[in-house]
Write a protein that holds these residues in place. Structure first.
Motif, short mmCIF file in Angstrom:
data_model
loop_
_atom_site.label_atom_id
_atom_site.label_comp_id
_atom_site.label_asym_id
_atom_site.label_seq_id
_atom_site.Cartn_x
_atom_site.Cartn_y
_atom_site.Cartn_z
N LEU A 91 0.73 -1.12 0.02
CA LEU A 91 0.00 0.08 -0.15
C LEU A 91 0.88 1.73 0.59
O LEU A 91 0.46 2.31 -0.52
N GLU A 92 1.90 1.59 0.51
CA GLU A 92 2.77 2.06 0.61
C GLU A 92 3.64 2.32 -0.74
O GLU A 92 3.32 3.40 -1.73
N GLY A 93 3.51 1.31 -1.56
CA GLY A 93 4.25 1.77 -2.94
C GLY A 93 2.87 2.06 -4.06
O GLY A 93 3.52 2.80 -4.76
N ALA A 94 1.65 1.37 -3.40
CA ALA A 94 0.82 1.87 -4.43
C ALA A 94 0.99 3.40 -3.90
O ALA A 94 0.28 4.01 -5.40
N TRP A 95 1.14 4.46 -2.91
CA TRP A 95 0.72 5.54 -2.00
C TRP A 95 2.12 6.48 -3.06
O TRP A 95 1.23 7.58 -3.53
N ILE A 136 8.64 -2.29 -5.23
CA ILE A 136 8.22 -2.78 -3.89
C ILE A 136 7.63 -4.45 -4.04
O ILE A 136 7.86 -5.60 -3.69
N SER A 137 6.60 -4.49 -5.48
CA SER A 137 6.15 -5.78 -6.30
C SER A 137 7.87 -6.48 -6.12
O SER A 137 7.97 -7.99 -5.57
N PHE A 170 2.51 -11.59 -6.07
CA PHE A 170 2.71 -10.74 -5.34
C PHE A 170 2.24 -9.84 -6.44
O PHE A 170 1.77 -8.54 -7.11
N TYR A 171 2.09 -10.60 -8.06
CA TYR A 171 2.47 -10.06 -9.11
C TYR A 171 0.44 -9.39 -9.95
O TYR A 171 -0.08 -8.45 -9.98
#
Length: 235
Positions: free
Chosen positions: A14-18, A182-183, A196-197
């Protein structure tokens, strides 16, 4: 496949999405600020103004974004002395600056062509009506031409925004830890490739259709007066 491992690392994803959303917004804001003057330069009758804008658009629309990122990030090292003398090396050694710069230049080129076409598609009657009201020059452009062109080009610009959101995944190739970065990092740690992907793909899907919804609402709000006119005429 065991998705239980994803829950363990979901806050990190979620941090990576942000980060992905932050990069998208910053690139869009700066890219739009560059695109409008660039579109006007493309429409200029002076070849000394129109030609550089044409070359800029031709290059950034005609070459892959990944190549542009690599040229800016890795290629700038060949000009380290010159950039150091100009005081710019501190920027070009930073992957964040290089990644956002590449995205800004790329989206500016595509957006400029969208708005150039939209400006030329503004009905002549609207412009003449503005002139009849005493508008001219910058005032006419700001109140008549630009709002009308933005309304015309909004659907195409919405597609460009979605493309940019998905294109941010390429900045992970220069060590930026966005959602894709991140993934990849979690996959190298856990070897859970599909889990993860697929989760990352689902997150991109949610963000993409959230943007689609927002642009539909925006377009409906901007063209609401036209829809009301159609209803009245139908009655």
């Amino acid at each position: 496949m065991d998705f239980s491992i994803v829950w363990q690392y979901l806050p990190i994803m979620l941090e990576g999405a942000w980060v992905t959303l932050w990069i998208t917004v910053v690139s869009l804001v700066i890219g739009l600020a560059v695109a409008i003057p660039l579109a006007l330069a493309r429409l200029a009758k002076n070849p000394f103004i129109a030609s550089p804008a044409y070359v800029f658009v031709l290059y950034f629309r005609g070459t892959p974004l990944l190549v542009q990122i690599f040229l800016i990030y890795y290629g700038s090292g060949q000009f380290r002395l010159e950039l150091t003398d100009l005081g710019l090396w501190g920027f070009f050694r930073d992957p964040w600056f290089c990644g956002i710069l590449a995205l800004v230049l790329n989206t500016a080129a595509y957006s400029a062509e969208i708005f150039r076409g939209a400006i030329t598609a503004v009905p002549r009657n609207d412009i003449e009506a503005g002139r009849a009201c005493g508008m001219s020059g910058l005032l006419l452009f700001r109140r008549i031409t630009l709002p009308k062109a933005f309304l015309i080009g909004l659907p195409a610009y919405g597609n460009e925004v979605i493309f940019l959101l998905q294109a941010t995944s390429l900045v992970s190739t220069i060590t930026i830890l966005d959602l894709t970065g991140i993934s990849r990092q979690l996959i190298s740690k856990t070897f859970a490739v599909y889990e993860f992907y697929l989760t990352a793909a689902a997150m991109y899907l949610v963000m993409t259709y959230a943007l689609v919804y927002l642009f539909r609402v925006w377009e409906k709000r901007m063209s609401g007066h036209l829809q009301e006119r159609v209803v009245v005429e139908a009655r």
